[in-house]
Design a protein around this motif. Structure first.
Motif, PDB file in Angstrom:
ATOM      1  N   GLY A   1       0.833  -1.217   0.000  1.00 47.82           N
ATOM      2  CA  GLY A   1       0.000   0.000   0.000  1.00 47.82           C
ATOM      3  C   GLY A   1       0.858   1.254   0.000  1.00 47.82           C
ATOM      4  O   GLY A   1       0.607   2.194  -0.760  1.00 47.82           O
ATOM      5  N   GLY A   2       1.882   1.268   0.839  1.00 51.27           N
ATOM      6  CA  GLY A   2       2.774   2.422   0.910  1.00 51.27           C
ATOM      7  C   GLY A   2       3.468   2.647  -0.424  1.00 51.27           C
ATOM      8  O   GLY A   2       3.536   3.775  -0.923  1.00 51.27           O
ATOM      9  N   GLY A   3       3.965   1.573  -1.007  1.00 51.97           N
ATOM     10  CA  GLY A   3       4.657   1.675  -2.290  1.00 51.97           C
ATOM     11  C   GLY A   3       3.728   2.182  -3.375  1.00 51.97           C
ATOM     12  O   GLY A   3       4.104   3.051  -4.170  1.00 51.97           O
ATOM     13  N   PHE A   4       2.511   1.677  -3.366  1.00 49.73           N
ATOM     14  CA  PHE A   4       1.513   2.085  -4.361  1.00 49.73           C
ATOM     15  C   PHE A   4       1.227   3.586  -4.263  1.00 49.73           C
ATOM     16  O   PHE A   4       1.136   4.281  -5.275  1.00 49.73           O
ATOM     17  N   SER A   5       1.120   4.099  -3.019  1.00 44.50           N
ATOM     18  CA  SER A   5       0.839   5.524  -2.827  1.00 44.50           C
ATOM     19  C   SER A   5       1.975   6.393  -3.359  1.00 44.50           C
ATOM     20  O   SER A   5       1.737   7.421  -4.005  1.00 44.50           O
ATOM     21  N   ILE A   6       3.219   5.979  -3.077  1.00 39.07           N
ATOM     22  CA  ILE A   6       4.358   6.772  -3.574  1.00 39.07           C
ATOM     23  C   ILE A   6       4.360   6.751  -5.108  1.00 39.07           C
ATOM     24  O   ILE A   6       4.674   7.743  -5.756  1.00 39.07           O
ATOM     25  N   MET A   7       3.968   5.618  -5.691  1.00 44.46           N
ATOM     26  CA  MET A   7       3.913   5.503  -7.147  1.00 44.46           C
ATOM     27  C   MET A   7       2.883   6.455  -7.746  1.00 44.46           C
ATOM     28  O   MET A   7       3.065   6.992  -8.839  1.00 44.46           O
ATOM     29  N   LEU A   8       1.786   6.653  -7.014  1.00 47.59           N
ATOM     30  CA  LEU A   8       0.759   7.589  -7.460  1.00 47.59           C
ATOM     31  C   LEU A   8       1.362   8.991  -7.557  1.00 47.59           C
ATOM     32  O   LEU A   8       1.185   9.706  -8.545  1.00 47.59           O
ATOM     33  N   LEU A   9       2.118   9.369  -6.517  1.00 48.75           N
ATOM     34  CA  LEU A   9       2.778  10.672  -6.494  1.00 48.75           C
ATOM     35  C   LEU A   9       3.819  10.762  -7.616  1.00 48.75           C
ATOM     36  O   LEU A   9       3.914  11.783  -8.311  1.00 48.75           O
ATOM     37  N   ALA A  10       4.573   9.674  -7.807  1.00 52.36           N
ATOM     38  CA  ALA A  10       5.569   9.646  -8.877  1.00 52.36           C
ATOM     39  C   ALA A  10       4.899   9.881 -10.222  1.00 52.36           C
ATOM     40  O   ALA A  10       5.418  10.600 -11.074  1.00 52.36           O
ATOM     41  N   GLY A  11       3.716   9.295 -10.405  1.00 49.32           N
ATOM     42  CA  GLY A  11       2.973   9.472 -11.645  1.00 49.32           C
ATOM     43  C   GLY A  11       2.538  10.913 -11.838  1.00 49.32           C
ATOM     44  O   GLY A  11       2.673  11.471 -12.928  1.00 49.32           O
ATOM     45  N   VAL A  12       2.022  11.537 -10.779  1.00 53.70           N
ATOM     46  CA  VAL A  12       1.575  12.928 -10.862  1.00 53.70           C
ATOM     47  C   VAL A  12       2.743  13.828 -11.270  1.00 53.70           C
ATOM     48  O   VAL A  12       2.630  14.655 -12.188  1.00 53.70           O
ATOM     49  N   LEU A  13       3.902  13.648 -10.600  1.00 53.73           N
ATOM     50  CA  LEU A  13       5.072  14.477 -10.919  1.00 53.73           C
ATOM     51  C   LEU A  13       5.538  14.230 -12.346  1.00 53.73           C
ATOM     52  O   LEU A  13       5.942  15.154 -13.058  1.00 53.73           O
ATOM     53  N   SER A  14       5.453  12.965 -12.763  1.00 51.91           N
ATOM     54  CA  SER A  14       5.864  12.630 -14.111  1.00 51.91           C
ATOM     55  C   SER A  14       4.982  13.335 -15.139  1.00 51.91           C
ATOM     56  O   SER A  14       5.468  13.882 -16.128  1.00 51.91           O
TER      57      SER A  14
ATOM     58  N   SER B   1      10.493  10.474 -13.440  1.00 49.20           N
ATOM     59  CA  SER B   1      10.576  10.378 -11.962  1.00 49.20           C
ATOM     60  C   SER B   1      10.993   8.993 -11.497  1.00 49.20           C
ATOM     61  O   SER B   1      10.365   8.384 -10.637  1.00 49.20           O
ATOM     62  N   GLY B   2      12.088   8.528 -12.067  1.00 50.93           N
ATOM     63  CA  GLY B   2      12.653   7.235 -11.694  1.00 50.93           C
ATOM     64  C   GLY B   2      13.076   7.192 -10.234  1.00 50.93           C
ATOM     65  O   GLY B   2      12.935   6.160  -9.577  1.00 50.93           O
ATOM     66  N   ALA B   3      13.559   8.328  -9.715  1.00 54.09           N
ATOM     67  CA  ALA B   3      14.053   8.354  -8.335  1.00 54.09           C
ATOM     68  C   ALA B   3      12.935   8.034  -7.352  1.00 54.09           C
ATOM     69  O   ALA B   3      13.120   7.277  -6.406  1.00 54.09           O
ATOM     70  N   LEU B   4      11.744   8.609  -7.589  1.00 50.47           N
ATOM     71  CA  LEU B   4      10.607   8.346  -6.705  1.00 50.47           C
ATOM     72  C   LEU B   4      10.141   6.897  -6.822  1.00 50.47           C
ATOM     73  O   LEU B   4       9.721   6.288  -5.849  1.00 50.47           O
ATOM     74  N   LYS B   5      10.219   6.384  -8.041  1.00 53.42           N
ATOM     75  CA  LYS B   5       9.805   5.001  -8.251  1.00 53.42           C
ATOM     76  C   LYS B   5      10.725   4.062  -7.484  1.00 53.42           C
ATOM     77  O   LYS B   5      10.267   3.102  -6.865  1.00 53.42           O
ATOM     78  N   VAL B   6      12.022   4.355  -7.530  1.00 52.76           N
ATOM     79  CA  VAL B   6      12.970   3.520  -6.798  1.00 52.76           C
ATOM     80  C   VAL B   6      12.737   3.659  -5.291  1.00 52.76           C
ATOM     81  O   VAL B   6      12.801   2.684  -4.547  1.00 52.76           O
ATOM     82  N   LEU B   7      12.420   4.882  -4.846  1.00 55.77           N
ATOM     83  CA  LEU B   7      12.126   5.107  -3.426  1.00 55.77           C
ATOM     84  C   LEU B   7      10.964   4.228  -2.979  1.00 55.77           C
ATOM     85  O   LEU B   7      10.988   3.620  -1.909  1.00 55.77           O
ATOM     86  N   ALA B   8       9.937   4.149  -3.816  1.00 55.72           N
ATOM     87  CA  ALA B   8       8.761   3.349  -3.474  1.00 55.72           C
ATOM     88  C   ALA B   8       9.120   1.873  -3.390  1.00 55.72           C
ATOM     89  O   ALA B   8       8.697   1.172  -2.472  1.00 55.72           O
ATOM     90  N   MET B   9       9.926   1.402  -4.328  1.00 59.23           N
ATOM     91  CA  MET B   9      10.211  -0.033  -4.380  1.00 59.23           C
ATOM     92  C   MET B   9      11.314  -0.430  -3.421  1.00 59.23           C
ATOM     93  O   MET B   9      11.204  -1.411  -2.701  1.00 59.23           O
ATOM     94  N   ASP B  10      12.398   0.371  -3.420  1.00 63.32           N
ATOM     95  CA  ASP B  10      13.548   0.059  -2.593  1.00 63.32           C
ATOM     96  C   ASP B  10      13.261   0.438  -1.136  1.00 63.32           C
ATOM     97  O   ASP B  10      13.481  -0.332  -0.215  1.00 63.32           O
ATOM     98  N   GLY B  11      12.713   1.647  -0.935  1.00 65.98           N
ATOM     99  CA  GLY B  11      12.480   2.159   0.410  1.00 65.98           C
ATOM    100  C   GLY B  11      11.280   1.535   1.091  1.00 65.98           C
ATOM    101  O   GLY B  11      11.379   1.055   2.221  1.00 65.98           O
TER     102      GLY B  11
END
Lengths: 131, 277
Positions: B158-171, B178-188
């Motif tokens: 759920g947390g990863g999915f939410s960050i991905m939503l934000l990554a999409g908006v910024l993209s 916004s690869g950095a945010l995507k990695v943050l969601a998956m790695d972090g």
């Protein structure tokens, strides 16, 4: 045995998806290159349009019909824009091929997930978001 | 300046941007926006249109190689693309109502964040126990390493999915991958091994960018005269970068580039604050 079967299935889809992506990018950049050369041959000596103020492109570069009409008369900019269209279509086609792959595997959950992604993209394409 | 000279200089610049983007891991699209706006004084909307195209080309080209190696988690990518495409379409919609100066400032902030993300410590974790949802969605997998196939499991979907939503908006808003945010969601958040995170993120960038790029194309942000040198240049640079990465480990180089790019980002913010866009 069942595990091995699903693994090879996954691998096949993955390779197909990779192939789609590679072919799409190569085709798109080749078309953009040809268009670019034609464009420079025709307009290279012209003075630069004012890119510092945004006017937006006309219908001939923003609609399928416009781009294809330009393509039939070999207008260089339309050729470039056609390359851009192919480039845009590449990841969308990739999603479509994933859909087929999941359907072949009978992975119903991922068929739905993939359809959802495809639906969002098609909505943004035809959903009247032009503003 | 005539069109020929402009195109050739832009081609060379985009090549360098693609090379930088590849060596730092930021992606060529991100680097090409400041190049277009700060150096060539191109309106940021044309820059965004061209950068999105470059991101798609970059991502698709590299993804095909990673998929072949079997590192990319295709199911995970597909699942998270629900979030990123939804966000991207939303972002492209918001963009119409956002002043270009605000976009430039936001871009600068995201660029600095991305630069920080690429130089931070990397965790090569591989969880043994995943969350319930990771099993339901069949997101757990394995990836090849020199020591053989390593299995990993996911948590905090759920947390990863939410960050991905934000990554999409910024993209969608900024025209970047916004690869950095995507990695943050998956790695972090989801604790996926770093190598899987970066390749799966890269796999997703093309679809995310395409979702907003179709909107931008229809709005007239994609100018053929800017698009062709940018796409070809960035693609060429990324290709060279990928070759270079196999023969060298650009750790020091990465630090230098990231510092340099942070200064560029500061200039974007400064100009944005002074309404130069």
């Amino acid at each position: 045995m069942k595990l091995i079967k699903t693994l090879t299935g996954d691998r096949d889809i993955a390779l197909l998806v990779g192939q789609v992506l590679r072919t799409g990018v190569i085709t798109a950049s080749a078309i953009a290159f040809v268009g670019g050369v034609l464009y420079l041959a025709k307009h290279g000596a012209d003075s630069l349009p004012d890119y510092s103020t945004f006017t937006g492109e006309g219908k001939e570069y923003t609609t399928f019909g416009g781009i294809f009409r330009g393509l039939t008369t070999f207008r260089p900019s339309a050729v470039i824009q056609f390359g851009a269209l192919i480039l845009l279509a590449t990841p969308i086609l990739r999603v479509f091929f994933s859909l087929i792959g999941f359907a072949v595997e009978k992975d119903r959950m991922y068929v739905v997930i993939t359809l959802l992604v495809l639906g969002i993209i098609l909505f943004s394409m035809f959903g009247g978001l032009k503003v | 300046m005539n069109i020929l000279i402009f195109s050739l200089i832009l081609l060379a610049g985009a090549y360098v941007a693609g090379l930088l983007g590849s060596l730092t891991g930021l992606g060529g699209g991100v680097v090409v926006i400041p190049l277009l706006t700060l150096v060539f004084h191109v309106d940021i909307r044309y820059a965004i249109g061209a950068a999105l195209l470059a991101s798609i080309a970059n991502s698709s080209g590299a993804a095909s190689a990673y998929i072949k190696e079997g590192i990319t988690n295709v199911r995970l990518g597909m699942f998270l693309e629900i979030a990123t495409t939804l966000g991207a379409v939303g972002g492209a919609l918001i963009a119409v109502f956002t002043p270009t100066n605000t976009i430039a400032i936001l871009f600068g902030v995201v660029l600095i964040f991305s630069a920080l993300m690429t130089v931070r410590k990397k965790h090569e974790h591989a969880l043994q126990e995943g969350s319930r949802l990771s099993y339901v969605l069949k997101l757990n997998g394995s990836y090849p390493t020199p020591q053989g196939e390593v299995p990993y499991k996911l948590q905090n979907i759920g947390g990863g999915f939410s960050i991905m939503l934000l990554a999409g908006v910024l993209s969608g808003l900024l025209g970047i991958g916004s690869g950095a945010l995507k990695v943050l969601a998956m790695d972090g958040a989801m604790k996926i091994p770093f190598k899987v995170s970066t390749t799966t993120s890269n796999f997703m960038i093309g679809v995310t960018a395409a979702a907003s790029a179709v909107v931008y194309l229809q709005r007239g942000y994609i100018d053929p005269g800017i698009a062709f040198p940018v796409v070809l240049g960035v693609l060429g640079g990324a290709f060279t970068g990928a070759r270079l990465l196999t023969v060298m480990n650009p750790k020091t180089l990465r630090y230098i580039f990231c510092v340099a790019i942070s200064f560029v980002a500061l200039e974007m913010i400064y100009n944005g604050l002074h309404h130069q866009f």
